[in-house]
Design an enzyme around this catalytic site. Structure first.
Site, PDB file in Angstrom:
ATOM      1  N   SER A 252      34.831  44.384  45.448  1.00 53.77           N
ATOM      2  CA  SER A 252      33.461  44.377  45.855  1.00 53.77           C
ATOM      3  C   SER A 252      32.939  43.242  46.729  1.00 53.77           C
ATOM      4  O   SER A 252      33.314  42.064  46.242  1.00 53.77           O
ATOM      5  CB  SER A 252      32.736  44.372  44.426  1.00 53.77           C
ATOM      6  N   LYS A 253      32.276  43.455  47.824  1.00 56.63           N
ATOM      7  CA  LYS A 253      31.722  42.490  48.309  1.00 56.63           C
ATOM      8  C   LYS A 253      30.933  41.399  47.739  1.00 56.63           C
ATOM      9  O   LYS A 253      30.907  40.357  47.933  1.00 56.63           O
ATOM     10  CB  LYS A 253      30.798  43.006  49.623  1.00 56.63           C
TER      11      LYS A 253
END
Ligand code: GLU
Length: 484
Positions: A252-253
């Site tokens: 996840s960014k």
């Protein structure tokens, strides 16, 4: 004639390309192209609060960089436009009204306060709307609409029974209708929700295969109820497991994990990234690992998709990227590496093309180039211990003696003759004249020139790259250090 296969990539413009999204796009592209179909880009921006300037450009740019050319989309047009949801705003309401007419949806006039209240009072924080407006009489609804009361339109879920469908990857998915919330289809500002827009658009755009993350597995029955209420064909569903950071966490960014753009900045190649992520959830029929995009199209088969989550392994990607770099045409490599070479070497008159040829086999990413050649601009501090090399049979004493001999030999070579062949022959001759091993000459020279025990290229190449003046200066420094 068989129906044309049409897939769509439907990103929300978030400002970066998440690796999982890119993989979804890739599988959509491959499903369409492996069957001679069309790949469509649709921008899902109905959540205007999350609007980010320039975010759609990143999407176009990514598709271009990876070579996944879309057949239809906001920038290239097509027969089913507009391809940006906010520009389709007026499309959705008539369908919502039709659903109201045939009993599959209803107007809801509940105020924000009321909704917050039921949420606050509910033991189950995730429990949804209490269906307060579901059974308003026709007259009540008309009176409220006439009075201009703000409203949303909600889907009227069946209260009993089950809805099921078969997903290509996950198989049979079945859900109790009583668990389905009467979700909002059209918001009070007239914008559709994602849950509504995706159904209308996928139908209107003739999408045959819907590919998306498995977080939508349990929403899909709701979409199917809409398709049915509208009398439309349900598309083929292909839900994908998430790309994982490790066994427990999704990539996840938001947690600082790399996006596609981050990886490019870190010196990875788009084609290596694409090749790597193709294998994160899909297996070829053989154990082959390297594929161009076209080769993926040729080899893709839908049954190769897997439902077990794959872990994004940066070490594996690095290796794969390195293989791409090593096998690249040298001119192309030089062109791509040049910005990194220029950043790493400030000294003028350095043959960067020569350096490129030396690092091509050694750097797994373009970012690895700089540390390999950090000795070119200036000789780093080093310990004379590295003159001692067992295998080369060198120690400080013979290194000193040989460096002195090399120095006077090199002084005699004219600048115009300063090329690899001449330098090579001269040093080899010196070794044989002195009756020493080649390594006893080459090792101390390389050490004196670089101050490192590992360098791309050996003594001859470094002499050539650094040039006569700089090479002599560094050898003199080595002699001084060894004399101390
Ligand atoms: N806009 C949705 C997302 O970015 C797309 C989901 C879908 O493909 O339907 O998650």
């Amino acid at each position: 004639m068989a129906k044309e296969i049409r897939t769509r990539f439907a990103p929300s413009p978030t400002g970066y390309m998440h690796i999982g999204n890119l993989r979804t796009a890739l599988y959509e592209y491959l499903i369409a192209k492996s069957q001679g179909g069309k790949f469509i880009l649709r921008i899902e921006d109905t959540d205007q609060e999350r609007y980010i300037e320039g975010a759609t450009d990143i999407i176009y740019e990514t598709l271009k960089q990876t070579g996944m050319q879309h057949d239809e989309g906001p920038d290239v047009g097509g027969d089913y436009g507009p391809y940006i949801q906010s520009e389709r705003k007026d499309t959705y309401l008539p369908y919502a009204k039709k659903l109201v007419e045939n009993g599959a949806a209803y107007y809801c006039f509940c105020t924000k306060d009321r909704l917050e209240e039921i949420k606050a009072n509910s033991a189950d924080k995730v429990a949804g709307y209490d269906r307060h407006c579901r059974d308003l009489s026709k007259e009540e609804v008309e009176a409220k609409l006439k009075a201009g009361t703000p409203y949303v339109i909600r889907q009227k879920m069946p209260l009993s029974g089950k809805t099921s469908y078969t997903d290509v990857v996950y198989g049979l998915v079945e859900i109790e209708n009583s668990e389905l919330e009467d979700q909002i289809l059209v918001k009070s500002d007239g914008m559709p929700t994602y849950n509504f827009a995706n159904v209308i658009d996928d139908h209107l755009m003739n999408i045959t295969h819907v590919v998306r993350g498995n977080e939508y597995l349990s929403s899909t029955p709701k979409y199917n109820l809409l398709y049915e209420a509208l009398g439309w064909d349900i598309p083929v569903y292909i839900h994908l497991p998430p790309v994982m950071k490790d066994a427990q966490h999704k990539l996840s960014k938001r947690n600082g994990d790399a996006s596609f753009q981050d990886l490019l900045k870190k010196g990875y190649l788009p084609e290596a990234i694409l090749n790597y992520i193709a294998l994160l959830g899909w297996s070829p029929r053989d154990n082959r690992e390297f594929f161009t995009l076209n080769e993926l199209v040729e080899n893709f088969y839908i049954e190769g998709l897997s439902k077990s989550p794959a872990v994004f392994d940066i070490v594996k990607l690095r290796w794969m990227n390195g293989e791409y770099l090593r096998n690249m045409d040298p001119d192309k490599y030089y062109a791509l590496a040049l910005p990194y070479l220029k950043k790493a070497v400030a000294s003028p008159d350095i043959d960067l093309k020569k350096i490129a040829s030396l690092v091509q086999g050694r750097a797994d990413t373009f970012m690895d180039i700089a540390p390999l050649i950090d000795f070119i601009d200036a000789l780093p501090e080093y310990s004379t211990d590295i003159y001692c090399h067992k295998k080369m049979k060198t120690d400080k004493v013979n290194s000193l003696e040989n460096l002195k001999a090399v120095l006077s030999l090199l002084k005699g070579i004219d600048k115009r003759d300063w090329n690899e062949e001449k330098l090579h022959d001269s040093l080899i001759n010196l070794a044989s004249e002195k009756g020493v091993k080649n390594g006893q000459i080459m090792w101390p020279v390389r050490t004196a020139l670089s101050g490192k025990d590992v360098t791309p290229g050996g003594a001859i190449e470094l002499l050539y790259i650094l040039g006569k003046e700089e090479s002599l200066a560094r050898i003199e420094t080595g002699i001084d250090m060894l004399e101390e």
